[in-house]
Write an enzyme that holds these catalytic residues in place. Structure first.
Site, short mmCIF file in Angstrom:
data_model
loop_
_atom_site.label_atom_id
_atom_site.label_comp_id
_atom_site.label_asym_id
_atom_site.label_seq_id
_atom_site.Cartn_x
_atom_site.Cartn_y
_atom_site.Cartn_z
N HIS A 184 0.94 -1.07 -0.03
CA HIS A 184 0.06 0.02 -0.11
C HIS A 184 0.99 1.46 0.04
O HIS A 184 2.23 0.97 0.30
CB HIS A 184 -1.04 -0.07 1.07
CG HIS A 184 -0.09 -0.08 2.42
ND1 HIS A 184 0.39 -1.18 3.02
CD2 HIS A 184 0.61 1.19 3.31
CE1 HIS A 184 1.14 -0.66 4.22
NE2 HIS A 184 1.28 0.65 4.32
N HIS B 10 5.56 6.39 -0.89
CA HIS B 10 6.61 5.16 -1.05
C HIS B 10 5.69 4.10 -0.82
O HIS B 10 4.76 4.34 -0.22
CB HIS B 10 7.74 5.26 -0.25
CG HIS B 10 7.43 5.16 1.17
ND1 HIS B 10 7.19 6.26 1.95
CD2 HIS B 10 7.20 4.04 2.03
CE1 HIS B 10 6.66 5.96 3.13
NE2 HIS B 10 6.81 4.59 3.22
O1 3AM Z 1 3.36 2.44 4.68
P1 3AM Z 1 4.59 2.41 5.29
O2 3AM Z 1 4.88 0.69 5.68
O3 3AM Z 1 5.82 2.95 5.11
O4 3AM Z 1 5.72 2.50 9.15
C1 3AM Z 1 4.33 2.23 9.27
C2 3AM Z 1 3.66 2.01 7.85
O5 3AM Z 1 4.33 2.83 6.88
C3 3AM Z 1 3.88 3.86 9.47
O6 3AM Z 1 2.65 3.64 9.08
C4 3AM Z 1 2.28 2.67 8.26
C5 3AM Z 1 1.12 1.75 8.61
O7 3AM Z 1 1.57 1.14 9.75
N1 3AM Z 1 3.94 4.28 10.80
C6 3AM Z 1 3.99 3.41 11.91
N2 3AM Z 1 4.08 4.23 13.35
C7 3AM Z 1 4.26 5.38 12.46
C8 3AM Z 1 4.67 6.59 13.33
N3 3AM Z 1 4.47 6.72 14.48
C9 3AM Z 1 4.25 5.54 11.35
N4 3AM Z 1 4.36 6.68 10.42
C10 3AM Z 1 4.46 7.70 11.10
N5 3AM Z 1 4.56 7.93 12.45
#
Ligand code: 3AM
Length: 181
Positions: free
Chosen positions: A37, A121
């Site tokens: 996603h 990304h």
């Molecule tokens: O879509 P991606 O995989 O890049 O890394 C987590 C994931 O990103 C991010 O939110 C998405 C769904 O879990 N994520 C997790 N904790 C976070 C935080 N504290 C975060 N992004 C920003 N701040």
């Protein structure tokens, strides 16, 4: 409390292209292709009643459908602290516009503003102390990756279930783009 984020789904065709990038980095935890996603906004833990407000706010977002193209690969963190391998997104004003609309809708319903700059990304894998030469080789070999254009016609609100084997993402609701009020 439930842990939420807002994302764009990846179409089956693009999913397959992205799945084809996996491999070659020892110790990397590759995303399940079904879970790929593009996160627009991480919300985090909220009480369940606030989730209703968030749902309503997202249902009120008005933005046109558009297309996006994936372009290149990269890494968050560097050296031994490389944490995330990702596929990048070609510069896209419609995407930025949509992200800004989602952000303002969420702030209006009471969430604290996102401080971090939006850097679109699709996460491919998570890393922990990876061999640096293998990360460099991955980036070198996959640098010309491109996929798309991919039609974007809805947003999805996801719930993230934290578990020992990594997070499991559950799509709670999709919000179509391009509706008339
Ligand atoms: O879509 P991606 O995989 O890049 O890394 C987590 C994931 O990103 C991010 O939110 C998405 C769904 O879990 N994520 C997790 N904790 C976070 C935080 N504290 C975060 N992004 C920003 N701040």
């Amino acid at each position: 409390m439930i842990r939420l984020f807002v994302a764009l789904d990846v179409t089956e065709e693009i999913r397959q292209r992205l799945a084809g990038l996996s491999g070659g980095v020892p110790g990397a935890r590759w995303m399940d292709p079904a879970s790929l996603h593009l996160t627009l906004r991480f919300i985090g833990e909220v009480p369940e009643d606030q989730a209703f407000d968030i749902d309503e706010a997202l249902a009120g977002v008005r933005a046109p459908p558009f297309a996006l193209t994936l372009d290149g690969v990269g890494v968050f963190g560097s050296g031994r602290r490389a944490r995330v391998l990702w596929a990048g997104v070609e510069r896209n004003e419609a995407l930025n516009h949509l992200q800004a609309k989602v952000e303002s809708a969420l702030v209006r319903c009471g969430l604290p503003a996102e401080e971090r700059k939006f850097s679109p990304h699709v996460t491919l894998a998570r890393l922990k102390d990876p061999p640096q030469d293998r990360v460099a080789r991955f980036l070198g070999e996959r640098g010309l990756f491109r996929a798309g254009p991919m039609a974007v016609d809805h947003l999805t609100l996801y719930r993230s279930h934290l578990g020992n084997g990594g997070s499991v993402y559950e799509a709670l609701r999709a919000y179509p783009l391009g509706r008339e009020p």
